[in-house]
Design a protein around this motif. Structure first.
Motif, PDB file in Angstrom:
ATOM      1  N   CYS A  25      60.966 -12.286  45.071  1.00 52.71           N
ATOM      2  CA  CYS A  25      61.717 -13.086  44.108  1.00 52.71           C
ATOM      3  C   CYS A  25      63.068 -12.453  43.798  1.00 52.71           C
ATOM      4  CB  CYS A  25      60.903 -13.278  42.834  1.00 52.71           C
ATOM      5  SG  CYS A  25      59.416 -14.285  43.076  1.00 52.71           S
ATOM      6  N   ASP A  26      63.096 -11.146  43.662  1.00 50.23           N
ATOM      7  CA  ASP A  26      64.343 -10.435  43.408  1.00 50.23           C
ATOM      8  C   ASP A  26      65.330 -10.655  44.562  1.00 50.23           C
ATOM      9  OD1 ASP A  26      65.839  -8.625  41.657  1.00 50.23           O
ATOM     10  OD2 ASP A  26      65.655  -7.178  43.301  1.00 50.23           O
ATOM     11  N   GLU A  34      67.024 -20.222  44.017  1.00 48.22           N
ATOM     12  CA  GLU A  34      66.242 -20.338  42.790  1.00 48.22           C
ATOM     13  C   GLU A  34      64.759 -20.142  43.105  1.00 48.22           C
ATOM     14  OE1 GLU A  34      66.815 -23.990  40.639  1.00 48.22           O
ATOM     15  OE2 GLU A  34      69.000 -23.743  40.632  1.00 48.22           O
ATOM     16  N   ILE A  35      64.063 -19.465  42.206  1.00 45.60           N
ATOM     17  CA  ILE A  35      62.610 -19.315  42.296  1.00 45.60           C
ATOM     18  C   ILE A  35      61.996 -20.116  41.157  1.00 45.60           C
ATOM     19  CG2 ILE A  35      60.663 -17.719  42.034  1.00 45.60           C
ATOM     20  CD1 ILE A  35      62.014 -17.412  44.728  1.00 45.60           C
ATOM     21  N   HIS A  36      61.155 -21.075  41.512  1.00 45.51           N
ATOM     22  CA  HIS A  36      60.438 -21.885  40.536  1.00 45.51           C
ATOM     23  C   HIS A  36      58.970 -21.502  40.627  1.00 45.51           C
ATOM     24  CE1 HIS A  36      63.520 -25.213  39.818  1.00 45.51           C
ATOM     25  NE2 HIS A  36      64.110 -24.346  40.628  1.00 45.51           N
ATOM     26  N   ILE A  37      58.423 -20.950  39.554  1.00 47.99           N
ATOM     27  CA  ILE A  37      56.980 -20.728  39.512  1.00 47.99           C
ATOM     28  C   ILE A  37      56.378 -22.061  39.086  1.00 47.99           C
ATOM     29  CG2 ILE A  37      55.064 -19.484  38.459  1.00 47.99           C
ATOM     30  CD1 ILE A  37      56.947 -17.094  38.088  1.00 47.99           C
ATOM     31  N   ILE A  38      55.539 -22.605  39.959  1.00 46.41           N
ATOM     32  CA  ILE A  38      54.968 -23.936  39.761  1.00 46.41           C
ATOM     33  C   ILE A  38      53.453 -23.763  39.753  1.00 46.41           C
ATOM     34  CG2 ILE A  38      54.822 -26.265  40.701  1.00 46.41           C
ATOM     35  CD1 ILE A  38      57.524 -25.639  42.167  1.00 46.41           C
ATOM     36  N   SER A  39      52.843 -23.993  38.585  1.00 40.49           N
ATOM     37  CA  SER A  39      51.437 -23.647  38.425  1.00 40.49           C
ATOM     38  C   SER A  39      50.741 -24.596  37.464  1.00 40.49           C
ATOM     39  CB  SER A  39      51.338 -22.210  37.888  1.00 40.49           C
ATOM     40  OG  SER A  39      50.009 -21.815  37.751  1.00 40.49           O
ATOM     41  N   GLY A  40      49.427 -24.486  37.413  1.00 47.03           N
ATOM     42  CA  GLY A  40      48.654 -25.251  36.447  1.00 47.03           C
ATOM     43  C   GLY A  40      48.862 -24.737  35.042  1.00 47.03           C
ATOM     44  N   GLU A  47      54.042 -16.014  31.907  1.00 47.93           N
ATOM     45  CA  GLU A  47      55.189 -15.296  31.346  1.00 47.93           C
ATOM     46  C   GLU A  47      54.854 -13.820  31.135  1.00 47.93           C
ATOM     47  OE1 GLU A  47      57.436 -18.864  28.877  1.00 47.93           O
ATOM     48  OE2 GLU A  47      55.796 -17.781  27.901  1.00 47.93           O
ATOM     49  N   LYS A  48      53.706 -13.543  30.551  1.00 47.52           N
ATOM     50  CA  LYS A  48      53.291 -12.160  30.294  1.00 47.52           C
ATOM     51  C   LYS A  48      53.147 -11.384  31.604  1.00 47.52           C
ATOM     52  CE  LYS A  48      49.761  -9.430  27.954  1.00 47.52           C
ATOM     53  NZ  LYS A  48      48.520  -9.455  27.169  1.00 47.52           N
ATOM     54  N   PHE A  49      52.480 -11.975  32.581  1.00 54.21           N
ATOM     55  CA  PHE A  49      52.290 -11.344  33.887  1.00 54.21           C
ATOM     56  C   PHE A  49      53.641 -11.036  34.533  1.00 54.21           C
ATOM     57  CE2 PHE A  49      51.640 -11.335  38.447  1.00 54.21           C
ATOM     58  CZ  PHE A  49      50.432 -10.659  38.620  1.00 54.21           C
ATOM     59  N   SER A  50      54.564 -11.980  34.447  1.00 54.51           N
ATOM     60  CA  SER A  50      55.889 -11.811  35.056  1.00 54.51           C
ATOM     61  C   SER A  50      56.668 -10.673  34.412  1.00 54.51           C
ATOM     62  CB  SER A  50      56.688 -13.113  34.969  1.00 54.51           C
ATOM     63  OG  SER A  50      56.034 -14.128  35.702  1.00 54.51           O
ATOM     64  N   VAL A  51      56.533 -10.522  33.115  1.00 54.41           N
ATOM     65  CA  VAL A  51      57.198  -9.416  32.417  1.00 54.41           C
ATOM     66  C   VAL A  51      56.574  -8.087  32.839  1.00 54.41           C
ATOM     67  CG1 VAL A  51      57.552  -8.335  30.158  1.00 54.41           C
ATOM     68  CG2 VAL A  51      57.996 -10.773  30.452  1.00 54.41           C
ATOM     69  N   ILE A  52      55.250  -8.008  32.805  1.00 54.79           N
ATOM     70  CA  ILE A  52      54.544  -6.764  33.160  1.00 54.79           C
ATOM     71  C   ILE A  52      54.892  -6.319  34.575  1.00 54.79           C
ATOM     72  CG2 ILE A  52      52.256  -5.794  33.671  1.00 54.79           C
ATOM     73  CD1 ILE A  52      51.220  -7.506  31.270  1.00 54.79           C
ATOM     74  N   HIS A  53      54.950  -7.281  35.513  1.00 52.58           N
ATOM     75  CA  HIS A  53      55.191  -6.958  36.929  1.00 52.58           C
ATOM     76  C   HIS A  53      56.654  -7.102  37.338  1.00 52.58           C
ATOM     77  CE1 HIS A  53      50.991  -6.337  37.862  1.00 52.58           C
ATOM     78  NE2 HIS A  53      50.732  -7.353  37.064  1.00 52.58           N
ATOM     79  N   GLN A  54      57.526  -7.347  36.369  1.00 52.63           N
ATOM     80  CA  GLN A  54      58.969  -7.465  36.601  1.00 52.63           C
ATOM     81  C   GLN A  54      59.298  -8.483  37.695  1.00 52.63           C
ATOM     82  OE1 GLN A  54      60.295  -3.444  37.280  1.00 52.63           O
ATOM     83  NE2 GLN A  54      59.871  -2.840  35.182  1.00 52.63           N
ATOM     84  N   SER A 137      54.503 -13.888  57.511  1.00 53.64           N
ATOM     85  CA  SER A 137      53.801 -12.710  57.008  1.00 53.64           C
ATOM     86  C   SER A 137      54.300 -12.348  55.618  1.00 53.64           C
ATOM     87  CB  SER A 137      54.004 -11.517  57.945  1.00 53.64           C
ATOM     88  OG  SER A 137      53.437 -10.360  57.370  1.00 53.64           O
ATOM     89  N   PHE A 138      53.359 -12.205  54.696  1.00 49.08           N
ATOM     90  CA  PHE A 138      53.669 -11.763  53.348  1.00 49.08           C
ATOM     91  C   PHE A 138      53.232 -10.310  53.161  1.00 49.08           C
ATOM     92  CE2 PHE A 138      53.711 -16.303  53.028  1.00 49.08           C
ATOM     93  CZ  PHE A 138      54.700 -16.591  52.107  1.00 49.08           C
ATOM     94  N   SER A 139      53.113  -9.592  54.282  1.00 48.23           N
ATOM     95  CA  SER A 139      52.771  -8.169  54.203  1.00 48.23           C
ATOM     96  C   SER A 139      53.883  -7.307  54.787  1.00 48.23           C
ATOM     97  CB  SER A 139      51.440  -7.885  54.898  1.00 48.23           C
ATOM     98  OG  SER A 139      51.480  -8.297  56.243  1.00 48.23           O
ATOM     99  N   HIS A 140      54.826  -7.927  55.472  1.00 44.76           N
ATOM    100  CA  HIS A 140      56.001  -7.201  55.954  1.00 44.76           C
ATOM    101  C   HIS A 140      56.985  -7.072  54.801  1.00 44.76           C
ATOM    102  CE1 HIS A 140      54.044  -7.846  59.643  1.00 44.76           C
ATOM    103  NE2 HIS A 140      55.074  -7.940  60.438  1.00 44.76           N
ATOM    104  N   SER A 141      58.197  -6.750  55.075  1.00 44.05           N
ATOM    105  CA  SER A 141      59.176  -6.617  54.003  1.00 44.05           C
ATOM    106  C   SER A 141      59.474  -7.984  53.387  1.00 44.05           C
ATOM    107  CB  SER A 141      60.475  -5.997  54.534  1.00 44.05           C
ATOM    108  OG  SER A 141      61.244  -6.954  55.226  1.00 44.05           O
ATOM    109  N   ALA A 142      59.811  -7.957  52.110  1.00 37.14           N
ATOM    110  CA  ALA A 142      60.155  -9.180  51.402  1.00 37.14           C
ATOM    111  C   ALA A 142      61.353  -9.863  52.067  1.00 37.14           C
ATOM    112  CB  ALA A 142      60.454  -8.869  49.946  1.00 37.14           C
TER     113      ALA A 142
END
Length: 154
Positions: A25-26, A34-40, A47-54, A137-142
């Motif tokens: 995301c960074d 733009e990054i849109h977090i789209i969730s239930g 919001e809390k998770f995003s702050v904790i994990h920056q 691949s979501f295990s290589h570099s971002a």
């Protein structure tokens, strides 16, 4: 760059690989994507998770909030709630269409059926996604992952 907006699901995607998605995301935002977090939802948990994990994002949209604002949530006596399956399952696809999301990264086969927006089906166990029949691949570099996605949807 044609790709301007990437949707990322929370449950089963972002919350299962937070260190990777913090970097992803960074990197995307640094490239004016733009990054849109789209969730239930619920919004507060994300919001809390995003702050904790920056984890940076441009917008947060939750299905529950959307239908609650429209008075389409039925609250049940046991404290749970219900929204018609068809409405709930198609909501992310509708949001992506209306907001011109370039690609959605999600782990749900059910939601994917409703999408016209390119849909990257994420596999939590293998840390891979399938986007237009291409493995991501979501295990290589971002940066490698982001560039692979941008190459497919641009």
């Amino acid at each position: 760059m044609i790709c301007k907006k990437i949707g990322v699901d929370f449950h089963g995607v972002l919350n299962t690989n937070p260190l990777f998605f913090q970097k992803f995301c960074d990197m995307a935002i640094s490239k004016n994507v733009e990054i849109h977090i789209i969730s239930g939802g619920p919004r507060e948990t994300i919001e809390k998770f995003s702050v904790i994990h920056q984890i940076k994002y441009s917008k947060l949209w939750c299905i529950f909030d959307h239908f609650e604002a429209k008075n389409e949530v039925e609250f049940l006596p046991d404290g749970s709630f219900h929204v018609e399956d068809e409405l709930w399952n198609s909501a992310k696809a509708e949001y992506c269409r209306k907001n011109e999301i370039s690609v959605q990264i999600d782990d749900s086969i059910i939601y994917g059926r409703y999408f016209t927006t390119p849909y990257c089906l994420y596999n939590e166990k293998t840390k891979t996604g399938t986007l237009s029949e291409k493995k991501i691949s979501f295990s290589h570099s971002a940066e490698q992952c982001l560039n692979s996605i941008l190459n497919v949807v641009s």
